[in-house]
Scaffold this active site. Structure first.
Site, PDB file in Angstrom:
ATOM      1  N   GLU A  35       0.869  -1.164   0.000  1.00 20.61           N
ATOM      2  CA  GLU A  35       0.000   0.000   0.000  1.00 20.61           C
ATOM      3  C   GLU A  35       0.913   1.224   0.000  1.00 20.61           C
ATOM      4  OE1 GLU A  35      -2.735   0.344   3.275  1.00 20.61           O
ATOM      5  OE2 GLU A  35      -3.565   2.196   2.471  1.00 20.61           O
ATOM      6  N   ARG A 263       5.282 -12.883   9.618  1.00 20.22           N
ATOM      7  CA  ARG A 263       5.918 -11.581   9.407  1.00 20.22           C
ATOM      8  C   ARG A 263       7.339 -11.627   9.933  1.00 20.22           C
ATOM      9  NH1 ARG A 263       2.429  -7.249   9.158  1.00 20.22           N
ATOM     10  NH2 ARG A 263       4.014  -5.813   9.857  1.00 20.22           N
ATOM     11  N   LYS A 273       4.672   0.704   9.883  1.00 23.66           N
ATOM     12  CA  LYS A 273       4.715   1.899   9.038  1.00 23.66           C
ATOM     13  C   LYS A 273       4.214   3.125   9.790  1.00 23.66           C
ATOM     14  CE  LYS A 273       3.495   0.038   4.608  1.00 23.66           C
ATOM     15  NZ  LYS A 273       2.431   0.061   3.595  1.00 23.66           N
TER      16      LYS A 273
HETATM   17  P1  ATP Z   1      -0.293  -1.583   6.526  1.00 21.25           P
HETATM   18  O1  ATP Z   1      -1.086  -2.536   5.643  1.00 21.25           O
HETATM   19  O2  ATP Z   1      -0.713  -1.590   7.940  1.00 21.25           O
HETATM   20  O3  ATP Z   1      -0.096  -0.243   5.966  1.00 21.25           O
HETATM   21  P2  ATP Z   1       1.885  -3.340   5.963  1.00 21.25           P
HETATM   22  O4  ATP Z   1       3.216  -3.354   6.631  1.00 21.25           O
HETATM   23  O5  ATP Z   1       1.062  -4.567   5.929  1.00 21.25           O
HETATM   24  O6  ATP Z   1       1.155  -2.158   6.621  1.00 21.25           O
HETATM   25  P3  ATP Z   1       1.687  -3.301   3.095  1.00 21.25           P
HETATM   26  O7  ATP Z   1       2.062  -2.224   2.168  1.00 21.25           O
HETATM   27  O8  ATP Z   1       0.276  -3.735   3.120  1.00 21.25           O
HETATM   28  O9  ATP Z   1       2.136  -2.812   4.512  1.00 21.25           O
HETATM   29  O10 ATP Z   1       2.638  -4.542   2.862  1.00 21.25           O
HETATM   30  C1  ATP Z   1       2.973  -5.027   1.597  1.00 21.25           C
HETATM   31  C2  ATP Z   1       3.297  -6.484   1.687  1.00 21.25           C
HETATM   32  O11 ATP Z   1       4.386  -6.697   2.570  1.00 21.25           O
HETATM   33  C3  ATP Z   1       2.123  -7.275   2.236  1.00 21.25           C
HETATM   34  O12 ATP Z   1       1.976  -8.449   1.469  1.00 21.25           O
HETATM   35  C4  ATP Z   1       2.527  -7.590   3.637  1.00 21.25           C
HETATM   36  O13 ATP Z   1       1.958  -8.793   4.079  1.00 21.25           O
HETATM   37  C5  ATP Z   1       4.043  -7.653   3.549  1.00 21.25           C
HETATM   38  N1  ATP Z   1       4.660  -7.309   4.824  1.00 21.25           N
HETATM   39  C6  ATP Z   1       4.446  -6.201   5.559  1.00 21.25           C
HETATM   40  N2  ATP Z   1       5.145  -6.233   6.707  1.00 21.25           N
HETATM   41  C7  ATP Z   1       5.836  -7.400   6.703  1.00 21.25           C
HETATM   42  C8  ATP Z   1       6.743  -8.027   7.605  1.00 21.25           C
HETATM   43  N3  ATP Z   1       7.090  -7.452   8.762  1.00 21.25           N
HETATM   44  N4  ATP Z   1       7.256  -9.225   7.264  1.00 21.25           N
HETATM   45  C9  ATP Z   1       6.931  -9.810   6.092  1.00 21.25           C
HETATM   46  N5  ATP Z   1       6.088  -9.272   5.201  1.00 21.25           N
HETATM   47  C10 ATP Z   1       5.529  -8.086   5.488  1.00 21.25           C
END
Ligand code: ATP
Ligand code: MG
Length: 557
Positions: A35, A263, A273
């Protein structure tokens, strides 16, 4: 691409089995779906490596898809940074850069299809009411009084939602599934909401936006993704993912399959984030790319190499259970890569002046110094009567086993001569300002006493020819608890000593024309990179990582 992305994990076992069963004959197709509401961090690096690495392993494809369904928090600055970071990690999406917003029209059509099938309805309950009606884990939910509207009424209302006839929050579109489902996600999830907000790509075209849970599986299906890899918190959302593809009649043999993995959580490190954005917005760091930040741009500026970050993601593996990873493993990967590739140079971080009383006043010698212990040629380093060594390499009253310089003691200067400390010069306040030493002219390489043994070897630079530089030393941004967890109130736990700036560093003249991003080992001091703040007048280095390896120590036991 190197081998670091190719070893097996439980996801690859699933893919192997799918392929054995003849599924996905058109090839494996993954996607990385950020995102664009912030910069990528080390946790995202794991997801990038997994998605792009899996595609590489199976000679398939990986899309970069921006999940831009929430216009309030999204921005093109983030889109640009994400592209730069994925490229820096070494991956390529070719022409396959997509946006969920590219599919808004299609997604809308799918929503109408659901309504026509009697599987979605417009609800007038407020967000708060929807929450209370949802029930709990122990209690079934309650059906909304608007749940049984006719298809005609639902279509009419949904079209009027799109046309902008209602205010934010006045109505939503919900999937009609089961308010008594043990899985709360399945209790008629909201799939569209009204937001009279301009979108960074579609502008004013829409005032209704699809929810993530609706847009994500359909974007996957539209792109013909085969394996939709996501983090564990989406496990409970998988039944809705499958429900949606079922009722919209996507072929069970080719449609995407959601697989969840743990994660990456690094001890002592913020991987949220929201929190990282707060650090930037409150100016508690210099920006998203502050070298202390666990963002990919922060790691890049800090001097970490893309190879090291990929190597790290490979080593920690992909599993189904959450765990806290020791950042020493990441540093170990960085150090290993730099140990192999970074040229060695000499720099004195906290200079102490030395005058060699028996060395001719105007002489300068060019001494030969190897660039790397395993080869990589030589360079010349000038040597003359006045030199600098580290302040901490001299002790007037040395502790036991102090193998550096002390009054009357001898040390070898790396690539040069053995020197002996004859006299300590102090200022009026008693601070040591200079050492008077003598050198042994026969002790350099090739000389009569070249092999004479002294205990310590110090790095040094010649005063006259040294270049003045600034060096920034970094420590952890926060002080975590004993287990390495970042406290919820992380602002209270910021480490006031996370940055130390040394303004009077002296580096050897071979670094005069070094370029931004060049990495070196400063002998005995660690690995350093030329920072982007460097100007023609002022060299600035970041310490990437020190030489001590706490992970290797742990490994040896
Ligand atoms: P949010 O959705 O709360 O803004 P997010 O960290 O999930 O935060 P995204 O942009 O949705 O951010 O993440 C992009 C991809 O990275 C998603 O597929 C998510 O599952 C993966 N991702 C995010 N954080 C982690 C992490 N700590 N370890 C592994 N994969 C992650
Ligand atoms: Mg997310």
């Amino acid at each position: 691409m190197d081998e670091t992305v190719r070893s097996a994990n439980f996801i690859h076992n699933i893919i192997d089995e799918d392929l054995r069963q003849g599924k996905y004959a058109e090839g494996i197709h993954t996607r990385f779906p950020p995102e664009p509401n912030g910069y990528l961090h080390v946790g995202h690096a794991k997801s990038v490596c997994l998605n792009f690495g899996t595609a590489l392993k199976y000679a398939g494809l990986c899309n970069l898809r921006f999940d831009d369904t929430n216009p309030v928090k999204e921005d093109t600055e983030y889109v640009d940074s994400i592209e730069e970071d994925v490229k820096w990690l070494g991956f390529s999406w070719d022409k396959r850069k997509f946006y969920a917003s590219d599919y808004f029209e299609q997604l809308y059509a799918y929503a109408e299809k659901l309504i026509e099938k009697g599987l979605a309805y417009v609800d007038d309950l407020s967000a708060e009411e929807i929450r209370t009606y949802r029930g709990t884990l122990y209690e079934a939910g309650k059906e909304s009084p608007y749940r049984n509207r006719s298809k005609e009424e639902n279509i009419d209302l949904f079209r009027r939602m799109r046309a902008g006839e209602f205010a934010d929050g006045e109505k939503v579109l919900r999937a009609k599934i089961d308010m008594a489902s043990p899985n709360l996600v399945m209790r008629d999830p909201v799939i569209y909401r009204i937001a009279h907000t301009s979108h960074h790509r579609t502008g004013e075209a829409w005032c209704i936006y699809p929810m993530y849970d609706f847009a994500h599986p359909l974007s996957d299906a539209i792109e013909r993704i085969t394996h939709s890899l996501c983090t564990l918190e989406f496990e409970a959302h998988r039944p809705f993912y499958d429900w949606l593809l079922d009722v919209l009649e996507f072929d069970a043999n080719t449609r995407p399959k959601q697989i969840e993995f743990a994660r990456l959580e690094l001890a002592n490190t913020i991987t949220s984030k929201r929190k990282l954005r707060q650090l930037v917005e409150d100016k508690l760091v210099a920006g998203w790319d502050d070298p202390r930040m666990p963002t990919i741009s922060g790691m890049r500026r800090r001097g970490y190499t893309p190879y090291a970050v990929r190597d790290f993601c490979e080593r920690i593996g992909v599993a189904k259970a959450n765990s806290l990873v020791d950042p020493a493993i990441l540093e170990h990967c960085v150090r290993e890569d730099l140990n192999e590739h970074a040229p060695r140079v000499m720099a004195v971080l906290r200079p102490l002046k030395i005058v060699l009383t028996n060395y001719p006043e105007n002489r300068t010698e060019e001494l030969t110094a190897e660039n790397h212990p395993t080869g990589g040629g030589h360079r010349y380093v000038p040597f003359s009567r006045e030199l600098y060594i580290e302040q901490e390499d001299f002790a007037e009253e040395p502790p036991k086993k102090f193998f550096r310089l002390k009054p009357g003691g001898e040390v070898r200067l790396k690539h040069a001569y053995i020197i002996k400390c004859e006299e300590v010069i102090k200022d009026d306040d008693g601070n040591i300002v200079e050492l008077r030493c003598t050198y042994d002219p026969d002790s350099k390489s090739g000389g009569a006493s070249a092999n004479r043994k002294v205990k310590g070897t110090l790095h040094w630079v010649a005063a006259k020819t040294a270049i003045r530089a600034e060096v920034r030393l970094y420590d952890s941004l926060i002080v975590a608890d004993e287990e390495g967890n970042v406290p919820e109130d992380f602002l209270e736990a910021l480490n006031p000593e996370s940055l130390e700036v040394l303004k009077d560093v002296r580096v050897e003249p071979s670094l005069e024309r070094t370029a931004e991003g060049s990495r070196y080992q400063f002998l005995r001091q660690g690995y350093f990179v030329v920072d982007s703040d460097t100007t023609p007048e002022q060299l600035v280095f970041n310490r990437i990582v020190g030489l001590k390896d706490s992970f290797a120590k742990v490994k040896k036991g």
